[in-house]
Design a protein around this motif. Structure first.
Motif, mmCIF file in Angstrom:
data_model
loop_
_atom_site.group_PDB
_atom_site.id
_atom_site.type_symbol
_atom_site.label_atom_id
_atom_site.label_comp_id
_atom_site.label_asym_id
_atom_site.label_seq_id
_atom_site.Cartn_x
_atom_site.Cartn_y
_atom_site.Cartn_z
ATOM 1 N N GLY A 222 28.107 45.303 43.034
ATOM 2 C CA GLY A 222 27.751 44.649 44.299
ATOM 3 C C GLY A 222 28.847 43.603 44.440
ATOM 4 O O GLY A 222 29.564 43.537 43.766
ATOM 5 N N THR A 223 28.601 42.910 45.445
ATOM 6 C CA THR A 223 29.585 41.661 45.999
ATOM 7 C C THR A 223 29.828 40.578 44.784
ATOM 8 O O THR A 223 30.886 40.346 44.408
ATOM 9 N N ASP A 224 28.912 40.225 44.135
ATOM 10 C CA ASP A 224 29.049 39.235 43.055
ATOM 11 C C ASP A 224 29.727 39.734 41.547
ATOM 12 O O ASP A 224 30.495 39.192 41.174
ATOM 13 N N THR A 225 29.239 41.115 41.337
ATOM 14 C CA THR A 225 29.808 41.478 40.155
ATOM 15 C C THR A 225 31.419 42.153 40.428
ATOM 16 O O THR A 225 31.965 41.722 39.735
ATOM 17 N N ALA A 226 31.581 42.712 41.644
ATOM 18 C CA ALA A 226 32.888 43.125 42.032
ATOM 19 C C ALA A 226 33.746 41.699 41.958
ATOM 20 O O ALA A 226 34.993 41.984 41.854
ATOM 21 N N SER A 227 33.437 40.821 42.663
ATOM 22 C CA SER A 227 34.221 39.660 42.683
ATOM 23 C C SER A 227 34.558 39.114 41.416
ATOM 24 O O SER A 227 35.452 38.151 41.251
ATOM 25 N N ARG A 228 33.851 39.317 40.210
ATOM 26 C CA ARG A 228 34.168 38.577 38.820
ATOM 27 C C ARG A 228 34.681 39.635 38.011
ATOM 28 O O ARG A 228 34.886 39.265 36.714
ATOM 29 N N ARG A 229 35.378 40.629 38.483
ATOM 30 C CA ARG A 229 36.171 41.518 37.655
ATOM 31 C C ARG A 229 37.080 40.883 36.744
ATOM 32 O O ARG A 229 37.846 40.006 37.101
ATOM 33 N N GLY A 230 36.983 41.357 35.452
ATOM 34 C CA GLY A 230 37.758 40.560 34.475
ATOM 35 C C GLY A 230 37.117 39.065 33.804
ATOM 36 O O GLY A 230 37.749 38.975 32.848
ATOM 37 N N LYS A 231 36.048 38.916 34.423
ATOM 38 C CA LYS A 231 35.522 37.469 33.663
ATOM 39 C C LYS A 231 34.014 38.132 33.344
ATOM 40 O O LYS A 231 33.372 37.062 32.972
ATOM 41 N N LEU A 232 33.603 39.324 33.227
ATOM 42 C CA LEU A 232 32.415 39.674 32.955
ATOM 43 C C LEU A 232 32.598 39.973 31.277
ATOM 44 O O LEU A 232 33.479 40.341 30.722
ATOM 45 N N ALA A 233 31.407 40.306 30.474
ATOM 46 C CA ALA A 233 31.187 40.580 29.292
ATOM 47 C C ALA A 233 31.410 41.944 29.147
ATOM 48 O O ALA A 233 31.497 42.316 27.870
ATOM 49 N N PHE A 234 31.638 42.653 29.965
ATOM 50 C CA PHE A 234 31.852 44.190 29.961
ATOM 51 C C PHE A 234 33.056 44.636 30.786
ATOM 52 O O PHE A 234 33.270 43.916 31.827
ATOM 53 N N GLU A 235 33.487 45.710 30.570
ATOM 54 C CA GLU A 235 34.731 46.297 31.346
ATOM 55 C C GLU A 235 34.111 46.620 32.654
ATOM 56 O O GLU A 235 33.060 47.368 32.949
ATOM 57 N N THR A 236 34.934 46.689 33.873
ATOM 58 C CA THR A 236 34.384 47.120 35.065
ATOM 59 C C THR A 236 34.962 48.182 35.734
ATOM 60 O O THR A 236 36.600 48.180 35.212
ATOM 61 N N ALA A 237 34.729 49.214 36.236
ATOM 62 C CA ALA A 237 35.456 50.054 37.029
ATOM 63 C C ALA A 237 36.090 49.737 38.334
ATOM 64 O O ALA A 237 35.624 48.842 38.823
ATOM 65 N N ASP A 238 37.250 50.182 38.928
ATOM 66 C CA ASP A 238 37.971 50.150 39.938
ATOM 67 C C ASP A 238 38.066 51.338 40.567
ATOM 68 O O ASP A 238 38.110 52.688 39.908
ATOM 69 N N ASP A 239 38.054 51.505 41.886
ATOM 70 C CA ASP A 239 38.289 52.703 42.471
ATOM 71 C C ASP A 239 39.782 53.310 42.167
ATOM 72 O O ASP A 239 40.604 52.680 42.061
ATOM 73 N N GLY A 240 39.765 54.611 41.747
ATOM 74 C CA GLY A 240 40.800 55.066 41.327
ATOM 75 C C GLY A 240 41.371 54.969 39.729
ATOM 76 O O GLY A 240 42.292 55.408 39.226
#
Ligand code: ZN
Ligand code: ZN
Length: 245
Positions: A222-240
């Motif tokens: 969502g908006t909040d998790t997407a905007s904190r990419r790299g600052k979360l406790a888990f790895e996040t996916a990106d398009d591609g």
């Protein structure tokens, strides 16, 4: 080796300008697409992924951001690709009726006699198991809007295992389904708990120790998790994004 390509990683509304849910999984012997949101055609074209490569589409549940791209996919296999290879579409009970109704409602009904390739539907009930294309699939019920028949998907090929939650809120059995997976693709729509039918980063942090699996990658951001990419406790996916496990 398994190769995973994140075609779309947003929540239902395209948060952060991302595309809706679609995860391509290449395993020895074939390729499956986990979910096919409405933006999947755009994503596949952007990433140079041919529809022809896909042996089966596996659907987690009947929300448009997870299966709304199928009508256009089927139209393209017919008119763009003149596909000959069989295609399977698997999902929760009622998958065939849902896909046919959606296709008809969007103006391109599936006319079996006109199709250039065999098209088969497979139902994956809760705890159901099936061989779909190159993978062994097990499905498990998740905590999401019941009308959408929400399920997570566990796919195996030999010793390789990838688990995908689809959409879900937190439930006690979730870590058990992820257990033993080399890759666990987990939805994380919210930063903090709020809406019961989606997971939050807050809850995943609380339960982090319960997961007995390899790499954990968050998607359906969502908006909040997407905007904190790299600052979360888990790895996040990106398009591609491409992962090899
Ligand atoms: Zn969704
Ligand atoms: Zn949903």
């Amino acid at each position: 080796m398994t190769e995973v390509v994140f075609v779309g990683t947003s929540d239902a509304f395209g948060a952060g300008g991302r595309r809706q849910a679609a995860v391509l999984v290449r395993m020895p012997g074939g390729t499956v697409l986990l979910d096919c949101g409405m933006t999947t055609g755009t994503g596949m074209n952007a990433l140079g992924i041919a529809r022809e490569e896909i042996d089966a589409i596996l659907i987690s549940h009947f929300h448009a951001d997870h299966f709304g791209g199928i009508p256009q996919f089927l139209l393209a296999t017919l008119y763009e690709d003149r596909r000959r290879r069989p295609l399977r579409i698997a999902g929760p009970p009622g998958v065939e009726a849902r896909v046919r109704a959606a296709s008809a409602a969007l103006g391109h009904p599936i006319v079996d006699a006109e199709r250039s390739h065999p098209l088969a539907f497979d139902e994956l009930p809760t705890r159901g198991e099936a061989e779909i294309g190159p993978v062994h699939v097990t499905s498990f019920a998740t905590r999401h809007q019941p009308d959408a028949m929400p399920h997570g998907l566990s796919i195996r090929n030999g010793s390789e295992k990838v688990v995908y939650t689809g959409d879900t809120g937190w439930f006690e059995g979730l870590p058990r389904f992820a257990s033993g997976a080399q890759l666990f693709v987990c939805e994380c729509t919210q930063l903090v708990r709020g809406y019961d039918f989606h997971l939050s980063h807050e809850e995943l942090v609380e339960h982090k120790g319960a997961f007995d699996c390899g790499r954990i990658v968050l998607t359906h951001l969502g908006t909040d998790t997407a905007s904190r990419r790299g600052k979360l406790a888990f790895e996040t996916a990106d398009d591609g994004m491409v992962i090899r496990v």
